[in-house]
Write an enzyme that holds these catalytic residues in place. Structure first.
Site, PDB file in Angstrom:
ATOM      1  N   ASN A   1      16.916   2.637 -18.907  1.00  0.00           N
ATOM      2  CA  ASN A   1      17.831   3.291 -17.969  1.00  0.00           C
ATOM      3  C   ASN A   1      19.258   2.826 -18.265  1.00  0.00           C
ATOM      4  OD1 ASN A   1      18.658   4.692 -15.468  1.00  0.00           O
ATOM      5  ND2 ASN A   1      19.056   2.605 -14.748  1.00  0.00           N
TER       6      ASN A   1
ATOM      7  N   TYR B   1      26.378   3.268 -16.166  1.00  0.00           N
ATOM      8  CA  TYR B   1      25.750   2.062 -15.632  1.00  0.00           C
ATOM      9  C   TYR B   1      25.371   1.111 -16.766  1.00  0.00           C
ATOM     10  CZ  TYR B   1      22.018  -1.033 -14.156  1.00  0.00           C
ATOM     11  OH  TYR B   1      21.248  -2.137 -13.947  1.00  0.00           O
TER      12      TYR B   1
ATOM     13  N   ARG C   1     -31.803  -2.482 -15.167  1.00  0.00           N
ATOM     14  CA  ARG C   1     -31.984  -1.055 -14.910  1.00  0.00           C
ATOM     15  C   ARG C   1     -30.657  -0.311 -14.752  1.00  0.00           C
ATOM     16  NH1 ARG C   1     -34.428   0.836  -9.348  1.00  0.00           N
ATOM     17  NH2 ARG C   1     -35.048  -1.354  -9.357  1.00  0.00           N
TER      18      ARG C   1
ATOM     19  N   ASN D   1      18.101  -4.502  -4.737  1.00  0.00           N
ATOM     20  CA  ASN D   1      18.229  -3.359  -5.643  1.00  0.00           C
ATOM     21  C   ASN D   1      16.854  -3.011  -6.194  1.00  0.00           C
ATOM     22  OD1 ASN D   1      19.575  -1.433  -7.435  1.00  0.00           O
ATOM     23  ND2 ASN D   1      19.062  -2.885  -9.055  1.00  0.00           N
TER      24      ASN D   1
ATOM     25  N   GLU E   1      16.381  -9.132  -6.507  1.00  0.00           N
ATOM     26  CA  GLU E   1      17.711  -8.808  -7.030  1.00  0.00           C
ATOM     27  C   GLU E   1      18.556  -8.102  -5.967  1.00  0.00           C
ATOM     28  OE1 GLU E   1      20.796  -6.902  -8.963  1.00  0.00           O
ATOM     29  OE2 GLU E   1      19.024  -5.637  -9.247  1.00  0.00           O
TER      30      GLU E   1
ATOM     31  N   GLN F   1     -40.287  -1.218 -12.162  1.00  0.00           N
ATOM     32  CA  GLN F   1     -38.833  -1.133 -12.078  1.00  0.00           C
ATOM     33  C   GLN F   1     -38.235  -2.511 -12.314  1.00  0.00           C
ATOM     34  OE1 GLN F   1     -37.743   2.591  -9.175  1.00  0.00           O
ATOM     35  NE2 GLN F   1     -37.712   0.574  -8.254  1.00  0.00           N
TER      36      GLN F   1
ATOM     37  N   LYS G   1     -29.773 -24.610 -19.707  1.00  0.00           N
ATOM     38  CA  LYS G   1     -29.498 -24.852 -18.290  1.00  0.00           C
ATOM     39  C   LYS G   1     -27.991 -24.957 -18.014  1.00  0.00           C
ATOM     40  CE  LYS G   1     -32.086 -27.803 -15.949  1.00  0.00           C
ATOM     41  NZ  LYS G   1     -32.595 -27.069 -14.755  1.00  0.00           N
TER      42      LYS G   1
END
Length: 526
Positions: free
Chosen positions: A324, A68, A294, A429, A426, A288, A398
């Site tokens: 590939n 290929y 926190r 494919n 494509e 808290q 600010k």
């Protein structure tokens, strides 16, 4: 630090070797920044392996084998047989018709990383390319001749075809390169460097282009920036806690021992090194603090905990054969598969940008508390340093808070995963694609926006720490904090950023801080 070898012949510039040990993210980053030099391994075992793959392909072609992309057309055209007399022209057609990229050009730093990632993959010895091709990519890096590569046009499978076509063309003396900051015709640049344009062997065009080098290179750069961001966001959180006169007990070691995410615990430990977490809580303290203070270790800790597996995915891809077909030189087999698919990088980048944008949001919320006199525990509105009658016409930070909010919103908007937008391309494919390169580009944009938020926060905490110290009795209060990290950071920021007493244009300050952030100028939590 990058993996390096002796480089006495190169004025002691560190060398990153290709063909020996696996590369690390740090190696790619060092090459990208020009802090190291690439060198193809001279080991004869390595070079013999490369030659075996190319020789096997040559023999297969002589024996009328079908491969290929070598004796067939590409993609959906794999059923088209190429006449033997035209096989040699096929790879040149491949990079020619893929010359259709658009968008901004990759930066020189990004392009060096791309060359390094492609050279790393081809050096695995499973691509059927010649030693000469590897040497040509090495020479581009060594001479800093960088292909002009448009950033848009890859769907991330069949690899980064279109952007990598610009590398293939330059290797053959076509298109253009960056050379010392200028755009130069590739043929001229190669000639000036004493390089001969390649005539690609039958599979070499496909081997160069059919892989994940672009997305992987960008992922390496993104990782490096995200790793530093974790530390910098933590230091900002410590300074924000000081500015707000917050409660350091939220970062207690025992508290974090009962929810043992390692990265989250690491962020808490860094905060423990900066703040008096072990001192008794003063009665006037808010019991808290709000979540952006926190829960900062829980937000930053998500990215910190993700970094090890992000590294694993990125470095696995970096050190893989991802084109590939795969050429097995040992068993003399041609293996047709789909290793060009960039799913792991796509997932890593989609995940990283989510965690990074959440840090932008966290810091933006911290800034909103610090500039608001309803929540900043006695500091001036907008952290203005103006006093007396002039306080009425000064507005402090600010507008900076507005800009920070805009950058944060844009970062959050970009967190939609790119990988879910696969498109059939494509002639069907490529009917399932990774979008890994888009994900990586998005991640870098999110990092850029988050670094802009960080720059705004550095101005904010520099201002806030100074104002809090003034209220609390002077800079000596900073010296009493454990570790000395906050005092050193405040001193470094004060050298770059004057206190905002009178309103002034802050863009120059922001741009200077962005340079500091991207050069990782401050040593944090060694």
């Amino acid at each position: 630090m990058p993996h390096t070898e002796s480089a006495s012949s190169r004025n002691d510039t560190p060398v990153v070797s290709f063909g020996g040990q696996p590369l690390r993210i740090e190696d790619v980053v060092a090459l990208a920044r020009g802090e190291a030099q690439a060198e193809l391994s001279g080991d004869e075992t390595f070079r013999a392996r490369i030659r075996r793959g190319a020789d096997f392909l040559d023999r297969l072609l002589r024996e009328d084998g079908t491969v290929y992309g070598v004796t067939t057309g590409y993609g959906d055209s794999c059923t088209v047989t190429v006449p033997p007399e035209l096989v040699a022209e096929l790879p040149h057609h491949l990079y020619t018709y893929h010359g259709c990229g658009l968008g901004a050009l990759f930066t020189p730093e990004q392009t060096r990383a791309i060359l390094a990632a492609r050279l790393s993959s081809l050096s695995r010895g499973y691509s059927g390319v010649s030693v000469g091709l590897l040497q040509q990519i090495e020479a581009l890096l060594r001479n800093d001749l960088l292909p002009l590569i448009p950033s848009e046009g890859s769907v991330g499978a069949s690899g980064d075809l279109t952007p990598l076509s610009y590398l293939a063309a330059v290797l053959c003396g076509e298109r253009q390169v960056w050379r010392k900051g200028e755009q130069v015709d590739a043929a001229r640049a190669l000639q000036d460097a004493g390089m001969t344009p390649l005539r690609l062997r039958p599979k070499e065009g496909l081997a160069i282009m059919n892989g994940t080098a672009v997305m992987t290179a960008l992922a390496c750069l993104a990782y490096d920036r995200a790793d530093y961001l974790c530390r910098l966001a933590t230091r900002i959180t410590a300074m924000a806690t000081f500015t707000l006169d917050g409660n350091a007990h939220h970062f207690d070691a025992t508290l974090f021992s009962v929810k043992p995410h390692p990265g989250q615990q690491q962020v808490a430990a860094w905060l423990q090194a900066d703040l008096p977490c072990d001192q008794p809580l003063r009665n006037e303290k808010r019991l808290q603090d709000r979540y952006s203070i926190r829960c900062a270790p829980h937000v930053i800790g998500v990215l910190t905990d993700a970094l090890p597996w992000l590294r694993s995915s990125i470095e696995n891809e970096l050190n893989s054969a991802n084109d590939n077909p795969i050429i097995d030189p040992d068993n003399e087999r041609v293996l047709h598969g789909g290793h060009f698919y960039g799913g792991h990088i796509a997932f890593a980048m989609d995940s990283m940008k989510n965690a990074v944008a959440n840090i932008a949001d966290l810091l933006d919320r911290q800034m909103a508390l610090m500039v608001d006199s309803r929540y900043n525990n006695g500091l001036p509105s907008n952290l203005s340093g103006a006093t007396g009658p002039r306080a009425a016409i000064n507005h402090g930070l600010k507008a900076l808070q507005i800009s920070s909010s805009a950058w944060t919103a844009e970062a959050l908007k970009l967190t939609m995963p790119a990988s879910v937008f696969s498109r059939s391309t494509e002639c069907h494919n490529q009917d399932k694609v990774s979008m890994g390169t888009i994900a990586a580009r998005d991640c870098l944009r999110v990092l850029e926006l988050t670094e802009q938020v960080v720059a705004a926060l550095l101005i904010t905490v520099r201002q806030g720490v100074a104002l809090r110290a003034d209220i609390a009795g002077g800079e000596s209060l900073l010296q009493e904090l454990p570790g000395g990290g906050l005092a050193a950071m405040q001193a470094a920021l004060s050298q770059d950023i004057p206190l905002v007493a009178e309103d002034r244009m802050l863009e120059p300050d922001l741009r200077l801080l962005l340079e500091r952030i991207r050069s990782q100028a401050w040593t944090l939590y060694e």
